[in-house]
Design a protein around this motif. Structure first.
Motif, short mmCIF file in Angstrom:
data_model
loop_
_atom_site.label_atom_id
_atom_site.label_comp_id
_atom_site.label_asym_id
_atom_site.label_seq_id
_atom_site.Cartn_x
_atom_site.Cartn_y
_atom_site.Cartn_z
N ALA A 1 3.04 28.97 15.93
CA ALA A 1 2.02 29.82 16.88
C ALA A 1 1.87 31.10 16.31
O ALA A 1 2.52 31.53 15.62
N ALA A 2 0.64 31.67 16.94
CA ALA A 2 0.20 33.02 16.57
C ALA A 2 1.03 34.01 16.95
O ALA A 2 1.76 33.97 18.16
N VAL A 3 1.32 35.19 16.37
CA VAL A 3 2.09 36.43 16.93
C VAL A 3 1.21 37.00 17.84
O VAL A 3 0.02 37.31 17.74
N ARG A 4 1.86 37.36 19.03
CA ARG A 4 0.74 37.95 20.03
C ARG A 4 0.85 39.64 19.68
O ARG A 4 1.88 40.07 19.76
N VAL A 5 -0.17 40.26 19.79
CA VAL A 5 -0.51 41.65 19.83
C VAL A 5 -1.36 42.23 20.70
O VAL A 5 -2.54 41.78 20.72
N PHE B 1 -4.71 38.56 19.07
CA PHE B 1 -5.14 39.92 19.87
C PHE B 1 -5.42 39.70 21.18
O PHE B 1 -6.44 38.84 21.41
N GLU B 2 -4.73 40.16 22.13
CA GLU B 2 -4.85 39.98 23.41
C GLU B 2 -5.39 41.34 23.81
O GLU B 2 -4.62 42.31 24.24
N VAL B 3 -6.74 41.56 24.08
CA VAL B 3 -7.65 42.59 24.22
C VAL B 3 -7.83 42.89 25.92
O VAL B 3 -8.28 41.91 26.38
N VAL B 4 -7.64 44.11 26.23
CA VAL B 4 -8.13 44.55 27.65
C VAL B 4 -8.54 45.78 27.52
O VAL B 4 -8.21 46.80 26.60
N ASN B 5 -9.78 45.94 28.32
CA ASN B 5 -10.48 47.35 28.40
C ASN B 5 -10.32 47.92 29.55
O ASN B 5 -10.43 47.53 30.73
N ARG B 6 -9.54 48.99 29.30
CA ARG B 6 -9.09 49.86 30.48
C ARG B 6 -10.06 51.02 30.89
O ARG B 6 -9.97 51.83 31.68
N ASP C 1 -12.13 43.75 31.36
CA ASP C 1 -12.24 42.64 30.82
C ASP C 1 -11.16 42.58 30.06
O ASP C 1 -10.55 43.28 29.23
N HIS C 2 -10.72 41.04 29.94
CA HIS C 2 -9.87 40.42 28.97
C HIS C 2 -10.32 39.50 27.91
O HIS C 2 -11.11 38.73 28.34
N ARG C 3 -9.85 39.56 26.60
CA ARG C 3 -10.67 38.91 25.60
C ARG C 3 -9.38 38.32 24.69
O ARG C 3 -8.41 39.26 24.43
N THR C 4 -9.37 37.13 24.06
CA THR C 4 -8.45 36.71 22.92
C THR C 4 -9.23 36.69 21.73
O THR C 4 -10.24 36.15 21.75
N LEU C 5 -8.69 37.29 20.70
CA LEU C 5 -9.17 37.02 19.55
C LEU C 5 -7.98 36.55 18.45
O LEU C 5 -6.96 37.42 18.29
N THR C 6 -8.22 35.38 17.86
CA THR C 6 -7.19 34.94 17.16
C THR C 6 -7.65 34.92 15.58
O THR C 6 -8.53 34.37 15.43
N LEU C 7 -7.14 35.53 14.79
CA LEU C 7 -7.29 35.81 13.25
C LEU C 7 -6.07 35.14 12.27
O LEU C 7 -4.94 35.41 12.83
N ASP C 8 -6.38 34.68 11.27
CA ASP C 8 -5.51 34.38 10.17
C ASP C 8 -5.39 35.47 9.10
O ASP C 8 -6.62 35.76 8.71
#
Length: 146
Positions: free
Chosen positions: A32-36, A59-64, A112-119
C-alpha cells in the motif's frame, strides 16, 4: 556524563535510536502507499514527514485557506527556494528541464481535500503552490525519498 563501561552498548543504542526512528517512513508490507498528510495555508506547505521510502506515496492534501491553493510535486536537484521563475517573476516555470513534474492537485478551495498518489523513486522533491505569488511567499517544502 560518564557511564560505566558495561553500559556502553546500551548507551550506543540509545544514541543511535532517534536517528533510525523517523528518518523515513516504513514501507507498508502489503504494498500500500505511504500516507503523507499535506496542509496548505497562506503561505506554507506543511507535510507530515520530510523523508519517505521509495514507491507509492499518497499525499492527502487539505487547503486551510484563506485562499485557493494548489500542490505541485517535482523531482529536482534544485533547492526548494531555488526553482526557476517565469518572466512574470510570480510563478515557477512549469516546463523547465531541471524540474520533473510528477503530479498536481489544482484548484483547492478553502477546506477542500484531495488525494494525489504517485510512484516516487529515490531523490529530492519539492512540493509547492504555483498560484500567482504563492511560491515567492515561501509556499514550498522539500521531501526526500530514499
Amino acid at each position: 556524563m560518564r557511564f560505566p563501561a558495561r553500559f556502553a552498548p546500551f548507551v550506543t543504542i540509545l544514541l543511535l535510536l532517534p536517528s533510525a526512528v523517523g528518518c523515513s517512513s516504513p514501507r507498508p508490507a502489503d504494498g500500500a502507499a505511504v500516507r503523507v498528510p499535506v496542509r496548505l495555508k497562506d503561505f506554507r506547505v506543511d507535510v507530515g514527514r520530510a523523508v519517505v521510502g521509495q514507491g507509492r506515496v499518497r499525499f492527502e492534501v487539505v487547503n486551510r485557506g484563506p485562499t485557493t491553493h494548489e500542490l505541485n510535486v517535482v523531482r529536482t536537484d534544485l533547492p526548494e527556494n531555488g526553482l526557476p521563475l517565469d518572466a512574470d517573476r510570480l510563478t515557477v516555470v512549469a516546463n523547465d528541464a531541471r524540474l520533473v513534474h510528477l503530479g498536481e492537485a489544482e484548484g483547492l478551495d478553502i477546506d477542500d481535500h484531495r488525494t494525489l498518489t504517485l510512484d516516487l523513486a529515490p531523490g529530492h522533491y519539492v512540493l509547492y503552490c504555483n498560484m500567482e505569488g504563492h511560491y515567492l511567499g515561501h509556499m514550498h517544502t522539500s521531501l526526500e525519498v530514499r
